[in-house]
Design a protein around this motif. Structure first.
Motif, mmCIF file in Angstrom:
data_model
loop_
_atom_site.group_PDB
_atom_site.id
_atom_site.type_symbol
_atom_site.label_atom_id
_atom_site.label_comp_id
_atom_site.label_asym_id
_atom_site.label_seq_id
_atom_site.Cartn_x
_atom_site.Cartn_y
_atom_site.Cartn_z
ATOM 1 N N LEU A 85 1.091 -9.827 -42.451
ATOM 2 C CA LEU A 85 2.251 -9.723 -41.556
ATOM 3 C C LEU A 85 2.759 -8.285 -41.487
ATOM 4 O O LEU A 85 3.174 -7.822 -40.420
ATOM 5 N N ASP A 86 2.746 -7.593 -42.607
ATOM 6 C CA ASP A 86 3.142 -6.186 -42.608
ATOM 7 C C ASP A 86 2.210 -5.361 -41.719
ATOM 8 O O ASP A 86 2.651 -4.476 -40.983
ATOM 9 N N ARG A 87 0.924 -5.664 -41.809
ATOM 10 C CA ARG A 87 -0.051 -4.941 -40.985
ATOM 11 C C ARG A 87 0.186 -5.227 -39.498
ATOM 12 O O ARG A 87 0.121 -4.320 -38.663
ATOM 13 N N VAL A 88 0.453 -6.497 -39.164
ATOM 14 C CA VAL A 88 0.734 -6.854 -37.776
ATOM 15 C C VAL A 88 1.996 -6.141 -37.298
ATOM 16 O O VAL A 88 2.039 -5.612 -36.185
ATOM 17 N N ASP A 89 3.032 -6.092 -38.152
ATOM 18 C CA ASP A 89 4.277 -5.416 -37.793
ATOM 19 C C ASP A 89 4.046 -3.926 -37.560
ATOM 20 O O ASP A 89 4.558 -3.356 -36.596
ATOM 21 N N GLU A 90 3.269 -3.294 -38.421
ATOM 22 C CA GLU A 90 2.968 -1.866 -38.272
ATOM 23 C C GLU A 90 2.185 -1.614 -36.982
ATOM 24 O O GLU A 90 2.459 -0.662 -36.249
#
Length: 142
Positions: A85-90
């Motif tokens: 999810l952090d990667r998607v947000d970034e």
């Protein structure tokens, strides 16, 4: 700034290529934003279909649907959901920034093209005004 007709054609072809690149880049970013276990479910490594045999197509569709329903074997070996999810947000932030930059660039290009069109029109008007006028002979009466 002066442009020749050949220059305008070159600018148009360069702009067309830039437009294709701009369309492909966000798609690639979005595709790479998806977690690996999701991408692997929809990845087609090898596919051979025989269009005259409906049975082969049906079997292929059934296998694809069955594979989509089964959990991947290596889900636990991959990154955690929070990391994904952090990667998607970034990636979302990068795409948003890229689109903002793209919008600004397109606004600048529109401004430059309008200026170019005005300069061409002005040059045509000036050329028409500077052209010597030759008297026309009167129409002959028949």
């Amino acid at each position: 700034i002066g442009f020749a007709v050949g220059d305008i054609n070159e600018v148009q072809s360069s702009a067309a290529m830039d437009q294709l690149i701009m369309q492909a880049r966000p798609l690639l970013l979005i595709e790479n934003a998806a977690p690996g276990f999701i991408r692997r479910r929809f990845e087609v490594r090898k596919s051979a279909t025989q269009p005259n045999k409906m049975g082969a197509v049906k079997k292929w569709v059934d296998r694809a649907l069955k594979a989509a329903d089964e959990p991947s074997q290596d889900v636990s070996a991959g990154p955690t959901l929070k990391e994904q999810l952090d990667r998607v947000d970034e990636t979302h932030k990068q795409i948003t920034e890229w689109l903002r930059s793209l919008s600004e660039t397109m606004d600048k290009q529109v401004s430059l093209l309008r200026t170019l069109a005005l300069n061409v029109k002005r040059a045509q008007t000036d050329a028409a005004a500077a052209a010597p006028t030759t008297p026309r002979p009167p129409p002959s009466a028949q």
